[in-house]
Enzyme design. Structure first.
Site, PDB file in Angstrom:
ATOM      1  N   SER A   1       0.763  -1.386   0.021  1.00  0.00           N
ATOM      2  CA  SER A   1      -0.014  -0.204   0.037  1.00  0.00           C
ATOM      3  C   SER A   1       0.912   1.140  -0.025  1.00  0.00           C
ATOM      4  CB  SER A   1      -0.958  -0.083   1.164  1.00  0.00           C
ATOM      5  OG  SER A   1      -0.530   0.915   2.388  1.00  0.00           O
TER       6      SER A   1
ATOM      7  N   GLY B   1       0.446   4.905   1.299  1.00  0.00           N
ATOM      8  CA  GLY B   1      -0.184   5.913   2.016  1.00  0.00           C
ATOM      9  C   GLY B   1       0.348   7.305   1.787  1.00  0.00           C
ATOM     10  N   ALA B   2      -0.226   8.165   2.402  1.00  0.00           N
ATOM     11  CA  ALA B   2       0.238   9.481   2.271  1.00  0.00           C
ATOM     12  C   ALA B   2       1.591   9.702   2.465  1.00  0.00           C
ATOM     13  CB  ALA B   2      -0.786  10.318   3.365  1.00  0.00           C
ATOM     14  N   GLU B   3       1.964   8.940   3.495  1.00  0.00           N
ATOM     15  CA  GLU B   3       3.313   9.399   4.146  1.00  0.00           C
ATOM     16  C   GLU B   3       4.314   8.343   4.146  1.00  0.00           C
ATOM     17  OE1 GLU B   3       3.339   9.894   8.217  1.00  0.00           O
ATOM     18  OE2 GLU B   3       5.463  10.504   8.247  1.00  0.00           O
TER      19      GLU B   3
ATOM     20  N   LYS C   1       7.818  -0.577   6.628  1.00  0.00           N
ATOM     21  CA  LYS C   1       7.301   0.833   6.507  1.00  0.00           C
ATOM     22  C   LYS C   1       8.427   1.644   6.108  1.00  0.00           C
ATOM     23  CE  LYS C   1       4.344   4.426   8.790  1.00  0.00           C
ATOM     24  NZ  LYS C   1       3.809   4.769   9.969  1.00  0.00           N
TER      25      LYS C   1
ATOM     26  N   ASP D   1      -2.631  10.889  15.480  1.00  0.00           N
ATOM     27  CA  ASP D   1      -3.437  10.962  14.214  1.00  0.00           C
ATOM     28  C   ASP D   1      -4.122   9.632  14.253  1.00  0.00           C
ATOM     29  OD1 ASP D   1      -1.994   9.946  10.908  1.00  0.00           O
ATOM     30  OD2 ASP D   1      -3.776  11.201  11.809  1.00  0.00           O
TER      31      ASP D   1
END
Lengths: 325, 85, 372
Positions: free
Chosen positions: A23, A25-27, A52, A202
């Site tokens: 995936s 993600g935004a970051e 990650k 968050d």
């Protein structure tokens, strides 16, 4: 930097490790691998690990970019480790634990974190189970999969803040009490996090992953619910601690709750105000009650009261913010 | 709180509907602090002229002055509209 | 299901015309717009008949105060309305509705404009529609750029919000926890005593283009939101120390060294603030699975911001939309456009309800003209 370039950079940083993008993600971009960074491979295991990777963002100035990547990766690693040691021999949520994926390894300047894989893949709307991270068992996807089951004509007539009649509720959400228990449990978990003086920073329904655990039972809690042992077999794990920080300030904890509230309202507008957020906050209260009972210390109840009072103020601040021009 | 300062503005208009438009336009906005001041409006017809009478009451001269200035400034815009359109 | 936008077309008329009045901050705008019947689409676009603006500019080092701004608006509003009508070659009989900014914004300036709106409405016997300023920006942005359902970054002197549409509301996904970005930039411009003509933000942008050295500043994204007052305090402190303000050394000193310092500070501030904006926009995009970004509001004119956003969006294989200064900066035409959409759905504002409000959240408006 396009996805290809990011992948290539990651491959350079992780030589000889087979990587599968799961995936973006935004970051960060999430990879999946079956290889452990430092333990020998067990031939019988079909283990999955998550990597990650926070790639550099091309729109940012390079100095700023390095600053952010390092800070976020370091922060997340430290906090995951801390939570692991705090929850240590105790992994029962109603006993004060916060469940997170285990931290396996980290490469801070390059923005890499190796984590244990949590969750599973939900069936997509057609009932097919594609192992696709868009279907990962996040709270968001789980709730959406149930909300989608509501017949279209009822769905389109519902406006926010309608209180759905009990009978209609039962017929359209056949496992609604499971959702209630689940959200209550999540509320308890967040309370535990705050009791550790850590703010997530968050909290959204995408950052709570549901792990199947059929042996789990919610024990010994006086919660006024129908069938209090069933959370549809799930345990909630908190993820994504990039923006987390340590704080004992009431303000920070209240803002943390406010962020979650807002996030739930934006992604699940029909049920947020009268159901989901109510259950989450009930669970949050229970978390503090449980701690108070465990240590025989009423101050936790007071802490909770103060945080909720502050939450009311924070909500108002959002409403009454002066907006000019 | 007693309103010790007061002032009456008598604004003449050529046409009746002008006076009533001015009244309707001005009277919509509430006084920010109703304990500090009060306004009332009245239209009358005196010697071929349509008057808008504005009675202002306030707890002090300063408050009265601010209120009167605001109303007169708004009237300026209203009258300009009548002239132009 | 398509919304019927034509239930209120006046018999004998083939199109709608609205006048829009905007005055929530220091820009006074008057616009005239025409809609042809049917859905607005690429083949049925709104027609801008007139779009005039006058900005109240204060001397360097000063911000604009409500009372003076209101006075400016009062001095210009009737003149601008007349000018707009002349430019569009229209008269009072051609207008269907008068739209005005109801809020959010500064109280006195808003009120000074609504007085004109009410008077004309009564004089010409046509209805009024109060418009939410932010909705004006969003709807005009969508209309001009053709963006269908983008994540909207609304950045101006008074607002910083990340908005996404869902079920008849423009929902706020992320926003500033304290001051707006335009406000932050304007206040720093005051610290550096940069000219306010044409706008402080524009001048900071020009100086930033010449900056080369990056000064590390605090970076304060909090979840989907951001905070800027800390950064402003920090950079103000740096500026004050660097330029020895306390010793009253003249800043207009064109010494090469001082100029470079100013350039670098402006550059660093922009890089930091804009990175934060791009980050929260990206988070919202990921959260709602959207691929389009629309930038609206005065700060949206900034080329560096547009450039940074474009890089992020291309990375995600998406599209970016932005408007030029005619529509980015506060203007009357956006009010006319948004107001006309409301009017076509049957909404008007009765006289008693035309009191302006300083606080008026974007998500309070029911977006009846969309049903997706």
């Amino acid at each position: 930097m396009s996805r290809d370039l990011i992948e290539r950079k990651a491959l350079l940083l992780l030589p000889h490790i087979p990587l599968l993008v799961v995936s973006q993600g935004a970051e960060a971009i999430i990879f999946q691998t079956s290889v452990h960074p430092y333990l020998p491979q067990l031939t019988s295991s079909d283990s999955i690990y998550i990597i990650k990777y926070r790639p550099s963002k091309p729109y940012r100035h390079p100095i700023l970019d390095k600053q952010i990547t390092k800070h976020r990766t370091l922060n997340e690693s430290k906090l995951l480790l801390k939570l692991l040691s705090l929850s240590n021999s105790n992994d029962i949520i109603n006993d004060g634990a916060v469940l997170t994926p285990s931290l396996i390894a980290t490469d801070i300047p390059n923005g890499l974190i190796w984590l244990q894989f949590v969750g599973h893949f939900l069936n997509d709307p057609d009932g097919v189970n594609q192992k696709n991270f868009n279907n990962i068992s996040s709270l968001k996807n789980y709730l959406w999969s149930i909300e989608k089951k509501i017949p279209l004509h009822i769905h389109s007539n519902l406006k926010e803040d309608d209180i759905i009649s009990q009978s209609l509720e039962k017929s359209i959400i056949s496992i609604n009490y499971k959702i209630k228990n689940l959200l209550t449990l999540i509320g308890i978990e967040i309370a535990n996090l705050h009791i550790f003086d850590i703010c997530h920073g968050d909290l959204t329904s995408s950052n709570i992953i549901l792990q199947k655990n059929s042996n789990y039972i919610l024990k010994g809690i006086n919660i006024d619910i129908e069938n209090d042992t069933d959370t549809d077999g799930y345990l909630p794990y908190l993820i994504d601690f990039g923006l987390s920080f340590q704080s004992n300030l009431i303000e920070d904890k209240a803002v943390d709750l406010y962020l979650l509230e807002k996030a739930i309202i934006s992604t699940h507008p029909l049920f947020a105000n009268n159901y989901y957020n109510v259950w989450l906050l009930n669970g949050y209260k229970t978390g503090y009650q449980l701690k108070s009972k465990k240590l025989n210390n009423k101050s936790y109840i007071n802490q909770h009261k103060t945080i909720i009072k502050r939450l009311d103020l924070v909500r108002l601040r959002g409403r009454k913010k002066s907006m000019i021009g | 709180m007693s309103f010790t300062s007061s002032l009456t503005l008598n604004i003449p208009f050529q046409l009746q509907n002008q006076a009533s438009i001015a009244l309707k336009t001005l009277s919509v906005d509430p006084i920010l602090r109703p304990d500090d001041a009060k306004v009332s409006y009245l239209i009358s017809y005196i010697s071929n002229c349509h008057y808008l009478h504005i009675d202002l009451y306030a707890i002090s001269d300063r408050v009265l002055r601010v209120l009167a200035n605001n109303i007169i400034a708004s009237l300026k815009t209203i009258v300009e509209c009548f002239d132009e359109f | 299901m398509v919304v019927d936008l034509d239930q209120h077309l006046k018999p004998g008329k083939s199109s709608y015309v609205a006048i829009g009045l905007e005055g929530s901050a220091n820009k006074l705008g008057v616009g005239l717009i025409r809609h042809h019947p049917g859905q607005l689409s690429l083949s049925n676009r709104a027609e801008v008949l007139a779009n005039i603006r006058d900005t109240y500019i204060t001397p360097p080092g000063e911000g604009f105060l409500p009372r003076d701004t209101a006075r400016h608006h009062r001095n210009w509003v009737v003149r601008l309305i007349k000018q707009a009508l002349d430019e569009a070659r229209l008269g009072k009989d051609d207008i269907d509705v008068i739209c005005f900014t109801k809020g959010p914004g500064m109280g006195a300036p808003l009120q000074s404009v609504v007085i004109a709106a009410r008077t004309l409405s009564l004089l010409w016997d046509i209805p009024l529609v109060g418009v939410n300023h932010c909705i004006g920006h969003i709807e005009m942005g969508r209309e001009i750029t053709g963006a269908h359902n983008p994540v909207v970054l609304y950045v101006s002197g008074g607002n910083t919000q990340v908005i996404a549409y869902s079920k008849q509301k423009y929902r706020i996904f992320g926003e500033t926890l304290d001051i707006a970005i335009g406000n932050c930039l304007d206040r720093f411009a005051r610290t550096l005593e940069i000219s306010n003509d044409p706008s402080p933000g524009y001048n900071i942008e020009q100086l930033a283009k010449k900056g080369k050295h990056f000064v590390e500043l605090p970076y304060t994204v909090k979840g989907m939101d951001l905070s800027m007052s800390g950064i402003l305090a920090y950079i103000d402190e740096i500026a004050n120390t660097l330029f020895n303000k306390k010793n009253a050394k003249p800043l207009q000193n064109e010494e090469g060294k001082n100029k470079n310092k100013k350039n670098n500070l402006c550059f660093s501030l922009q890089e930091c603030l804009f990175s934060m904006l791009v980050e929260i926009t990206e988070r919202a995009m990921a959260h709602v699975n959207s691929n389009e970004v629309l930038i609206v509001g005065g700060v949206g004119c900034n080329e560096r911001l547009q450039e940074m956003m474009k890089i992020m969006v291309s990375d995600r294989n998406g599209s970016i939309f932005a408007t030029d200064e005619r529509f980015c900066i506060d203007n009357g035409i956006m009010i006319a456009h948004a107001g006309l959409l409301s009017y076509r759905m049957g909404d008007t504002t009765s006289l008693e309800d035309t009191v302006c409000t300083q606080q008026y959240r974007t998500d309070q408006v029911l977006v009846k003209w969309r049903d997706d």
